[in-house]
Enzyme design. Structure first.
Site, PDB file in Angstrom:
ATOM      1  N   TYR A 135       0.209  10.930  -8.728  1.00 42.74           N
ATOM      2  CA  TYR A 135       0.746  12.258  -8.429  1.00 42.74           C
ATOM      3  C   TYR A 135       2.100  12.519  -9.102  1.00 42.74           C
ATOM      4  O   TYR A 135       2.740  13.534  -8.818  1.00 42.74           O
ATOM      5  CB  TYR A 135       0.891  12.417  -6.909  1.00 42.74           C
ATOM      6  CG  TYR A 135      -0.417  12.315  -6.148  1.00 42.74           C
ATOM      7  CD1 TYR A 135      -1.185  13.445  -5.873  1.00 42.74           C
ATOM      8  CD2 TYR A 135      -0.910  11.078  -5.708  1.00 42.74           C
ATOM      9  CE1 TYR A 135      -2.385  13.351  -5.178  1.00 42.74           C
ATOM     10  CE2 TYR A 135      -2.110  10.970  -5.022  1.00 42.74           C
ATOM     11  CZ  TYR A 135      -2.835  12.105  -4.759  1.00 42.74           C
ATOM     12  OH  TYR A 135      -4.032  12.011  -4.074  1.00 42.74           O
ATOM     13  N   ASP A 153       0.864  -1.182   0.000  1.00 49.93           N
ATOM     14  CA  ASP A 153       0.000   0.000   0.000  1.00 49.93           C
ATOM     15  C   ASP A 153       0.899   1.230   0.000  1.00 49.93           C
ATOM     16  O   ASP A 153       1.932   1.243   0.678  1.00 49.93           O
ATOM     17  CB  ASP A 153      -0.929   0.001   1.220  1.00 49.93           C
ATOM     18  CG  ASP A 153      -2.169   0.846   0.964  1.00 49.93           C
ATOM     19  OD1 ASP A 153      -2.628   0.912  -0.195  1.00 49.93           O
ATOM     20  OD2 ASP A 153      -2.689   1.457   1.911  1.00 49.93           O
ATOM     21  N   ARG A 208       8.342   2.332  -4.055  1.00 44.30           N
ATOM     22  CA  ARG A 208       7.901   0.943  -4.229  1.00 44.30           C
ATOM     23  C   ARG A 208       9.107   0.034  -4.477  1.00 44.30           C
ATOM     24  O   ARG A 208       9.226  -1.042  -3.914  1.00 44.30           O
ATOM     25  CB  ARG A 208       6.926   0.866  -5.411  1.00 44.30           C
ATOM     26  CG  ARG A 208       5.955  -0.295  -5.339  1.00 44.30           C
ATOM     27  CD  ARG A 208       4.851  -0.238  -6.380  1.00 44.30           C
ATOM     28  NE  ARG A 208       4.899   0.894  -7.244  1.00 44.30           N
ATOM     29  CZ  ARG A 208       4.212   2.021  -7.074  1.00 44.30           C
ATOM     30  NH1 ARG A 208       3.398   2.130  -6.058  1.00 44.30           N
ATOM     31  NH2 ARG A 208       4.320   3.026  -7.916  1.00 44.30           N
TER      32      ARG A 208
HETATM   33  P1  IMP Z   1      -1.439   1.944  -4.325  1.00 46.58           P
HETATM   34  O1  IMP Z   1      -1.461   1.590  -2.877  1.00 46.58           O
HETATM   35  O2  IMP Z   1      -0.191   1.490  -5.015  1.00 46.58           O
HETATM   36  O3  IMP Z   1      -2.685   1.508  -5.037  1.00 46.58           O
HETATM   37  O4  IMP Z   1      -1.395   3.538  -4.400  1.00 46.58           O
HETATM   38  C1  IMP Z   1      -2.452   4.353  -3.891  1.00 46.58           C
HETATM   39  C2  IMP Z   1      -2.454   5.687  -4.607  1.00 46.58           C
HETATM   40  O5  IMP Z   1      -1.240   6.409  -4.304  1.00 46.58           O
HETATM   41  C3  IMP Z   1      -2.488   5.608  -6.128  1.00 46.58           C
HETATM   42  O6  IMP Z   1      -3.806   5.528  -6.586  1.00 46.58           O
HETATM   43  C4  IMP Z   1      -1.834   6.923  -6.527  1.00 46.58           C
HETATM   44  O7  IMP Z   1      -2.751   7.992  -6.458  1.00 46.58           O
HETATM   45  C5  IMP Z   1      -0.797   7.118  -5.440  1.00 46.58           C
HETATM   46  N1  IMP Z   1       0.494   6.542  -5.871  1.00 46.58           N
HETATM   47  C6  IMP Z   1       1.024   5.352  -5.490  1.00 46.58           C
HETATM   48  N2  IMP Z   1       2.229   5.152  -6.053  1.00 46.58           N
HETATM   49  C7  IMP Z   1       2.451   6.234  -6.815  1.00 46.58           C
HETATM   50  C8  IMP Z   1       3.548   6.600  -7.659  1.00 46.58           C
HETATM   51  O8  IMP Z   1       4.542   5.886  -7.839  1.00 46.58           O
HETATM   52  N3  IMP Z   1       3.425   7.793  -8.268  1.00 46.58           N
HETATM   53  C9  IMP Z   1       2.356   8.612  -8.115  1.00 46.58           C
HETATM   54  N4  IMP Z   1       1.311   8.307  -7.357  1.00 46.58           N
HETATM   55  C10 IMP Z   1       1.367   7.123  -6.704  1.00 46.58           C
END
Ligand code: IMP
Length: 191
Positions: free
Chosen positions: A150, A68, A177
């Site tokens: 973002y 997450d 990540r």
């Molecule tokens: P998730 O947990 O990977 O699904 O990320 C949740 C939210 O964080 C995504 O929907 C994006 O809005 C933002 N986000 C996560 N990783 C990135 C990234 O590497 N670049 C930009 N926004 C990110």
């Protein structure tokens, strides 16, 4: 070893597949016929990662990891954080999220922010967590076409271009990540 990545995002899964130990068979939620996202109802990134991994272990009895991620802006008490995907509403629009964030930062001088990824790994009845962080700042308007979320407004420390102006390879070398996954891979390779 059979391991589930609790995600519906095949790009993320492919990215990590090649980094895992050779004897690891990686499955995703699609392989389990779980088409709907597991609800992310916890108030923290750690909580959501644990919840998504635990769901698979409890329902399928296969070891599993989940990630997450959130964007944490210091002067906004780490907002949007755990609600990064739906900051401006359930439509989960990056365009709307960026607009809202930029409007909240008008007249703020401190624009420091960080992306933070948490991975929860359930393995042989034990829970392990790994964290990856990239520090940077939020600029005043969008720049760049690549990436997602973002990326167009985030400039990592030590750079003068946004994540959306970097190649995917370049971003993957320094991203939150990538750092979190590298820690988990190191742990798995040392088993
Ligand atoms: P998730 O947990 O990977 O699904 O990320 C949740 C939210 O964080 C995504 O929907 C994006 O809005 C933002 N986000 C996560 N990783 C990135 C990234 O590497 N670049 C930009 N926004 C990110």
């Amino acid at each position: 070893m059979k391991l589930v990545f609790s995600t519906g995002n095949l790009n993320k899964a492919n990215e990590i597949k090649s980094m895992l130990p050779e004897d690891t068979e990686l499955l995703t939620l699609k392989d389990l016929d779980l088409e709907d996202d597991i609800p992310e109802t916890a108030p923290t990134l750690e909580g959501n990662a644990k919840l998504k991994a635990k769901y698979v272990v409890e329902h399928y009895n296969i070891d599993c990891f989940a990630d997450d991620t959130g964007l944490e802006v210091y002067c906004l008490n780490n907002e949007p954080g755990v609600i990064s995907a739906r900051y401006a509403g359930e439509q989960k629009s990056s365009e709307d999220n960026i607009k809202l964030l930029l409007s909240r930062l008008i007249e703020k001088n401190d624009r420091r922010a960080r992306f933070r990824t948490v991975i929860a790994l359930h393995l042989d009845g034990n829970l392990h967590t790994f964290e990856g962080i990239v520090e940077g700042k939020i600029i005043h308007e969008k720049r760049g076409e690549k990436g997602f979320g973002y990326d167009p407004i985030f400039v990592p420390d030590g750079y003068d271009i946004t994540f959306a102006e970097m190649s995917l390879n370049e971003k993957n070398m320094i991203s939150h990540r990538a750092k979190a996954f590298a820690k988990m891979i190191e742990f798995l390779n040392a088993l």
